[in-house]
Design a protein around this motif. Structure first.
Motif, PDB file in Angstrom:
ATOM      1  N   ASN A  18       0.826  -1.214   0.000  1.00  0.00           N
ATOM      2  CA  ASN A  18       0.000   0.000   0.000  1.00  0.00           C
ATOM      3  C   ASN A  18       0.859   1.261   0.000  1.00  0.00           C
ATOM      4  OD1 ASN A  18      -2.469  -1.288  -0.058  1.00  0.00           O
ATOM      5  ND2 ASN A  18      -2.620  -1.402   2.169  1.00  0.00           N
ATOM      6  N   LEU A  19       1.948   1.233   0.754  1.00  0.00           N
ATOM      7  CA  LEU A  19       2.864   2.378   0.783  1.00  0.00           C
ATOM      8  C   LEU A  19       3.463   2.626  -0.599  1.00  0.00           C
ATOM      9  CD1 LEU A  19       4.516   4.530   2.352  1.00  0.00           C
ATOM     10  CD2 LEU A  19       6.219   2.737   2.729  1.00  0.00           C
ATOM     11  N   LEU A  20       3.918   1.548  -1.245  1.00  0.00           N
ATOM     12  CA  LEU A  20       4.488   1.690  -2.583  1.00  0.00           C
ATOM     13  C   LEU A  20       3.464   2.243  -3.570  1.00  0.00           C
ATOM     14  CD1 LEU A  20       6.721  -1.429  -3.230  1.00  0.00           C
ATOM     15  CD2 LEU A  20       7.378   0.959  -3.293  1.00  0.00           C
ATOM     16  N   ILE A  21       2.262   1.709  -3.542  1.00  0.00           N
ATOM     17  CA  ILE A  21       1.218   2.188  -4.454  1.00  0.00           C
ATOM     18  C   ILE A  21       0.934   3.665  -4.193  1.00  0.00           C
ATOM     19  CG2 ILE A  21      -1.237   1.982  -5.038  1.00  0.00           C
ATOM     20  CD1 ILE A  21      -0.905  -1.066  -4.541  1.00  0.00           C
ATOM     21  N   GLY A  22       0.879   4.052  -2.921  1.00  0.00           N
ATOM     22  CA  GLY A  22       0.645   5.453  -2.577  1.00  0.00           C
ATOM     23  C   GLY A  22       1.761   6.363  -3.054  1.00  0.00           C
TER      24      GLY A  22
END
Length: 134
Positions: free
Chosen positions: A94-98
């Protein structure tokens, strides 16, 4: 509209029949698919156009989030299953996608391929945000 007298859901107020025509990249011909949906909303609360919009919005979430997790990050293949351990890789994804979305990447798979080296990925956090990316 489909009559509700034979529907086994007592709180259903509307039943929708959705006919989709779709094809995959490898199929030259379109395939027709019929699905049904139920809603507790009365006809005066949500008409046909409203329900169609709700369904499209649902699929935009599916394509923007769940599909990215399943295809780009192969989340379903993750073997971490004990206790709260599955939350760690999920939050990292989720952090990477954000971060990728923050920096303007519309295609998360492309961004993921471009930043497979951890050092390169971290440099995203320290450079100015670009105007547009593909």
């Amino acid at each position: 509209m489909i009559p509700l007298n034979n529907v086994a859901f007592p709180h259903a107020r509307q039943v929708l029949q959705i006919v989709r025509k779709r094809r995959t990249r490898h199929q030259p011909r379109y395939r027709s698919e019929t699905v049904y949906a139920l809603t507790v909303l009365q006809a005066h609360q949500a008409g046909g156009a409203d329900l169609a919009r709700y369904i499209r919005e649902h699929w935009s979430v599916e394509n923007k989030s769940h599909h990215v997790h399943d295809t780009t990050f192969t989340e379903d293949a993750c073997r971490v299953r004990v206790g709260s351990a599955p939350q760690v890789p999920a939050r990292l994804r989720n952090l990477l996608i954000g971060v990728f979305r923050h920096y303007g990447y519309a295609n998360i798979a492309y961004a993921h391929r471009e930043h497979t080296n951890p050092n390169t990925a971290l440099t995203l956090l320290f450079r100015p945000k670009p105007q547009t990316r593909t």
